[in-house]
Design an enzyme around this catalytic site. Structure first.
Site, mmCIF file in Angstrom:
data_model
loop_
_atom_site.group_PDB
_atom_site.id
_atom_site.type_symbol
_atom_site.label_atom_id
_atom_site.label_comp_id
_atom_site.label_asym_id
_atom_site.label_seq_id
_atom_site.Cartn_x
_atom_site.Cartn_y
_atom_site.Cartn_z
ATOM 1 C CB SER A 71 -0.894 0.008 1.235
ATOM 2 O OG SER A 71 -1.476 1.281 1.364
ATOM 3 C CG HIS B 53 -4.016 -1.367 -1.646
ATOM 4 N ND1 HIS B 53 -5.153 -2.065 -1.994
ATOM 5 C CD2 HIS B 53 -4.380 -0.535 -0.633
ATOM 6 C CE1 HIS B 53 -6.158 -1.669 -1.227
ATOM 7 N NE2 HIS B 53 -5.725 -0.750 -0.393
ATOM 8 C CG ASP C 31 -5.108 2.692 0.787
ATOM 9 O OD1 ASP C 31 -6.101 1.948 0.655
ATOM 10 O OD2 ASP C 31 -4.038 2.316 1.285
ATOM 11 C CG MET D 38 -8.163 7.546 2.368
ATOM 12 S SD MET D 38 -7.173 7.617 3.857
ATOM 13 C CE MET D 38 -6.509 5.957 3.876
ATOM 14 C CG HIS E 111 -9.318 0.564 -0.593
ATOM 15 N ND1 HIS E 111 -8.735 0.322 0.638
ATOM 16 C CD2 HIS E 111 -10.660 0.551 -0.376
ATOM 17 C CE1 HIS E 111 -9.693 0.179 1.549
ATOM 18 N NE2 HIS E 111 -10.863 0.323 0.967
ATOM 19 C CG MET F 258 -11.225 3.661 1.909
ATOM 20 S SD MET F 258 -9.705 3.606 2.882
ATOM 21 C CE MET F 258 -8.506 3.708 1.559
ATOM 22 C CG MET G 270 -11.691 -1.993 4.911
ATOM 23 S SD MET G 270 -10.029 -1.605 4.298
ATOM 24 C CE MET G 270 -9.190 -1.005 5.758
ATOM 25 C CG ASP H 174 -6.439 -2.559 3.017
ATOM 26 O OD1 ASP H 174 -5.370 -2.339 3.605
ATOM 27 O OD2 ASP H 174 -7.027 -1.713 2.306
HETATM 28 C C1 DX5 Z 1 -6.324 1.907 5.463
HETATM 29 C C2 DX5 Z 1 -5.897 1.495 4.094
HETATM 30 C C3 DX5 Z 1 -4.833 0.475 4.042
HETATM 31 C C4 DX5 Z 1 -3.551 0.866 4.741
HETATM 32 C C5 DX5 Z 1 -2.989 -0.364 5.356
HETATM 33 O O1 DX5 Z 1 -7.511 2.602 5.401
HETATM 34 O O2 DX5 Z 1 -7.001 0.986 3.351
HETATM 35 O O3 DX5 Z 1 -4.560 0.044 2.708
HETATM 36 O O4 DX5 Z 1 -2.587 1.435 3.881
HETATM 37 O O5 DX5 Z 1 -1.884 -0.030 6.128
HETATM 38 P P1 DX5 Z 1 -1.200 -1.055 7.137
HETATM 39 O O6 DX5 Z 1 -0.714 -2.216 6.308
HETATM 40 O O7 DX5 Z 1 -0.090 -0.252 7.733
HETATM 41 O O8 DX5 Z 1 -2.236 -1.471 8.118
HETATM 42 ZN ZN ZN Z 2 -6.601 0.087 1.348
#
Ligand code: DX5
Ligand code: ZN
Length: 210
Positions: free
Chosen positions: A6, A29, A31, A33, A62, A64, A133, A171
């Protein structure tokens, strides 16, 4: 298994260098947000477009974000290969699934830690991956929630009946101990941010996990 580093835990000041640090990963990956669906803001399509110039790795995106239908085309045009949206973020999942397919990307649905598997069981046959998640979405570096394992098992049972090709992605809080538990429960892909990037050699750490 596949490990999807990620980039949330990477150096956003030098993303080209960061992705070179995990060059053996098949997937990255990404993310996204929006400060609304989750209490944090990360990146948008312009960064996906930037990443696309520097790598052929699968960009596993991903979302969010609230109202994923509104933005998913921008991400696919920018270069996202796989789009995962949250079941909690839309009233019309079928519409979102169809839109992603029409635009040519693979489709995933994610569930937050307090969302039950039965919320997505009607869509299993229509999608390519489920993203479980295992932390509250929004931040890297949190602790793996052990109740995720039961959900992975439940989705694995649904997969046997409705969609043999479904990938189960987990994840949040992945490290070498939780990875084994996820694998035993039926996961195919593990997303790992801090475990991979907060190490001296992210590529070696990723391979170790794999
Ligand atoms: C959190 C993200 C994850 C995050 C995971 O909302 O969706 O992808 O980067 O990070 P770690 O592996 O540090 O838990
Ligand atoms: Zn993620």
């Amino acid at each position: 298994m596949k490990i999807a580093p990620s980039i949330l835990s990477a150096d956003f000041g030098n993303l080209e260098k960061s992705i070179n640090l995990v060059r053996d990963a098949e997937w990255l990956h990404v993310d996204v947000m929006d400060g609304h669906f989750v209490p944090n803001i990360s990146i948008g399509p312009v960064v996906v477009k930037g990443l696309r110039k520097y790598t052929n790795q699968v960009l596993d995106t991903h979302l969010m974000i609230t109202d994923p239908a509104k933005y998913l085309e921008d991400f696919i045009v920018a270069g996202s290969d796989r789009i995962t949206f949250h079941i909690e973020a839309t009233k019309d999942p079928i519409d979102v699934i169809n839109l992603i397919r029409e635009k040519g990307a693979k489709v995933g649905i994610s569930i937050k830690p307090n969302t039950e598997v039965n919320e997505i069981s009607d869509y299993i046959h229509l999608i390519d991956q489920v993203l479980v998640m295992s932390v509250e979405p929004g931040f890297g570096g949190q602790k793996f929630m052990i109740n995720s394992l039961e959900k992975i098992k439940a989705i694995s049972a649904l997969r046997d009946v409705f969609n043999k090709d479904l990938l189960i992605v987990v994840d949040g809080g992945i490290n070498k101990e939780t990875a084994i538990l996820c694998k035993e429960a039926g996961a195919d892909v593990l997303v790992a941010g801090s475990y991979v990037f907060n190490s001296d050699n992210p590529n070696a750490q990723m391979r170790l996990l794999k």
